[in-house]
Design a protein around this motif. Structure first.
Motif, PDB file in Angstrom:
ATOM      1  N   ILE A   1     -61.946  44.745   7.251  1.00  0.00           N
ATOM      2  CA  ILE A   1     -60.693  44.667   8.004  1.00  0.00           C
ATOM      3  C   ILE A   1     -59.535  44.376   7.061  1.00  0.00           C
ATOM      4  N   CYS A   2     -59.761  43.496   6.084  1.00  0.00           N
ATOM      5  CA  CYS A   2     -58.716  43.236   5.083  1.00  0.00           C
ATOM      6  C   CYS A   2     -58.335  44.516   4.359  1.00  0.00           C
ATOM      7  N   HIS A   3     -59.327  45.324   4.043  1.00  0.00           N
ATOM      8  CA  HIS A   3     -59.052  46.593   3.353  1.00  0.00           C
ATOM      9  C   HIS A   3     -58.186  47.495   4.242  1.00  0.00           C
ATOM     10  N   ARG A   4     -58.477  47.507   5.535  1.00  0.00           N
ATOM     11  CA  ARG A   4     -57.683  48.321   6.458  1.00  0.00           C
ATOM     12  C   ARG A   4     -56.243  47.814   6.522  1.00  0.00           C
ATOM     13  N   ILE A   5     -56.065  46.499   6.586  1.00  0.00           N
ATOM     14  CA  ILE A   5     -54.717  45.915   6.616  1.00  0.00           C
ATOM     15  C   ILE A   5     -53.958  46.288   5.348  1.00  0.00           C
ATOM     16  N   LEU A   6     -54.632  46.169   4.214  1.00  0.00           N
ATOM     17  CA  LEU A   6     -53.993  46.478   2.939  1.00  0.00           C
ATOM     18  C   LEU A   6     -53.636  47.964   2.840  1.00  0.00           C
ATOM     19  N   GLN A   7     -54.538  48.817   3.270  1.00  0.00           N
ATOM     20  CA  GLN A   7     -54.265  50.249   3.211  1.00  0.00           C
ATOM     21  C   GLN A   7     -53.078  50.617   4.094  1.00  0.00           C
ATOM     22  N   ASN A   8     -52.997  49.996   5.267  1.00  0.00           N
ATOM     23  CA  ASN A   8     -51.853  50.249   6.146  1.00  0.00           C
ATOM     24  C   ASN A   8     -50.546  49.825   5.501  1.00  0.00           C
ATOM     25  N   THR A   9     -50.612  48.796   4.668  1.00  0.00           N
ATOM     26  CA  THR A   9     -49.409  48.299   4.000  1.00  0.00           C
ATOM     27  C   THR A   9     -49.096  49.117   2.753  1.00  0.00           C
ATOM     28  N   VAL A  10     -50.124  49.453   1.995  1.00  0.00           N
ATOM     29  CA  VAL A  10     -49.925  50.230   0.769  1.00  0.00           C
ATOM     30  C   VAL A  10     -49.229  51.551   1.086  1.00  0.00           C
ATOM     31  N   SER A  11     -49.555  52.135   2.235  1.00  0.00           N
ATOM     32  CA  SER A  11     -48.941  53.424   2.604  1.00  0.00           C
ATOM     33  C   SER A  11     -47.432  53.317   2.800  1.00  0.00           C
TER      34      SER A  11
END
Length: 398
Positions: free
Chosen positions: A310-320
């Motif tokens: 889930i942390c990876h998903r949060i980070l990916q949403n932000t990195v974009s």
């Protein structure tokens, strides 16, 4: 009597404690020196205790916590603080609380042993310098909040691991808490308004008197070269609840240009009173970040609630949403040392694992988590070994 550490080791530790205590009483005292003294005292106690004494001390912590939880319910500590000189007798406490006198005596023996009251004469109790903390949110709300939230799951945690072949929980939807009580942490709190209020009060109290993230982190790293027109997004507080951090930042840095945006779930931001210079936006960090190219995206105490996927998903949403060479992610969270982890932090890690498959991560784990999302750490700042750290991360250079 069982053997203890060699005398020279004990004497050496005692000398270190003496030196650290001298610093504690001097003008050179700091958060780091205070933390070191506490660690030395723990080591000294372990050196003095026999192995059996250590076992006994540990196995009797659950009844101590249960007694403390009961005393909080009886509101004994506020009563004691009203009688700082003469104290209160067991009879008086029984009359004021409605508890049986004999029960009061037995509970207060434990409180005295914990240093939460003094007993100058038989069955007469005086407040100590620790008593007041249990009349304030940190203790008054923290004890029942964490006891009621976590203990039912912690009691079942060994059984959970036996049934799950001692594999670490990696999914939020299959956390030990959901297995033990049928609900996640946030579901459990949402259905219990009183417990949610205790939780909010306790979490706020943990930060009372401590420096804000921008007192630790060099804010000039953000301000320098930031776009200075009002339309540019400067700071986005993701999952920022009522926006207290943004409000404090604006109070300290009123001249910083740009938009300040508070993001949280709709029911949260609807009740936030943040003023005209902060935009409240309904948003879930499990969705793509709608604010593009902000100077910084700020996360406080978010990632430790969640497992890696889930942390990876949060980070990916932000990195974009990041603008390469301009945007960065600011994370305020626990960073465990890779060796000699303080007991309070390692204990919190077990609690976060049990209630939501969350993780208190070490520096190596942070670098791995952020690296998998295409980020690299530019710096880690902290005011004290026991406090949360500020992590700055940017997209990896190609």
């Amino acid at each position: 009597m069982e053997p203890v550490l060699q005398n020279n080791t004990l004497l050496s530790l005692a000398e270190e404690v003496q030196q650290a205590a001298a610093i504690e009483c001097s003008a050179d005292r700091s958060a780091s020196s205070h933390f070191r003294l506490l660690g030395l005292l723990d080591r000294l106690r372990l050196a003095v205790e026999s192995p059996t004494e250590t076992v006994r001390r540990l196995i009797y912590q659950p009844p101590q916590n249960a007694a403390l939880r009961t005393v909080i319910d009886l509101e004994v500590f506020p009563l004691l603080t009203q009688h700082p000189k003469k104290g209160m007798s067991a009879t008086q406490l029984a009359e004021d609380t409605g508890a049986e006198r004999a029960l009061v005596v037995r509970l207060m023996r434990v409180m005295e042993g914990l240093g939460l009251c003094a007993c100058a004469e038989p069955e007469v109790y005086l407040p100590t310098d620790k008593t007041i903390a249990f009349t304030q949110p940190i203790g008054r709300d923290g004890v029942p909040c964490l006891y009621d939230l976590a203990v039912p799951t912690l009691v079942q945690l060994p059984a959970y691991f036996r049934e799950h072949h001692y594999l670490m929980p990696k999914e939020y939807s299959r956390s030990p808490m959901r297995w033990a009580v049928g609900q996640s942490q946030f579901e459990w709190l949402a259905q219990r308004k009183h417990q949610q209020a205790l939780f909010n009060s306790y979490m706020s109290s943990r930060r009372h008197g401590k420096p804000s993230w921008f007192d630790v982190y060099p804010v000039e790293r953000l301000v320098q070269d930031a776009e200075d027109h009002d339309g540019a997004a400067f700071l986005v507080d993701v999952g920022g609840n009522q926006g207290h951090d943004l409000i404090r930042f604006r109070e300290k840095y009123p001249d910083v240009k740009g938009r300040f945006i508070l993001q949280d779930l709709p029911q949260v931001v609807e009740s936030a009173s943040v003023g005209e210079d902060i935009d409240a936006m309904a948003y879930s960090f499990l969705d793509p970040q709608p604010v593009k190219g902000a100077r910084a995206y700020y996360f406080r105490a978010i990632f430790h609630d969640w497992p890696d996927y889930i942390c990876h998903r949060i980070l990916q949403n932000t990195v974009s949403a990041l603008r390469p060479g301009y945007s960065r992610i600011i994370i305020v969270d626990c960073v465990l040392p890779d060796t000699n982890t303080p007991l309070a932090q390692s204990s919190l890690d077990i609690q976060m694992m049990s209630i939501g498959s969350g993780v208190e991560r070490s520096e190596c784990q942070w670098r791995e988590l952020l690296g998998a999302a295409g980020l690299e750490i530019q710096g880690i700042w902290s005011a004290s070994p026991e406090m949360d750290c500020v992590i700055e991360a940017v997209p990896k250079s190609v």
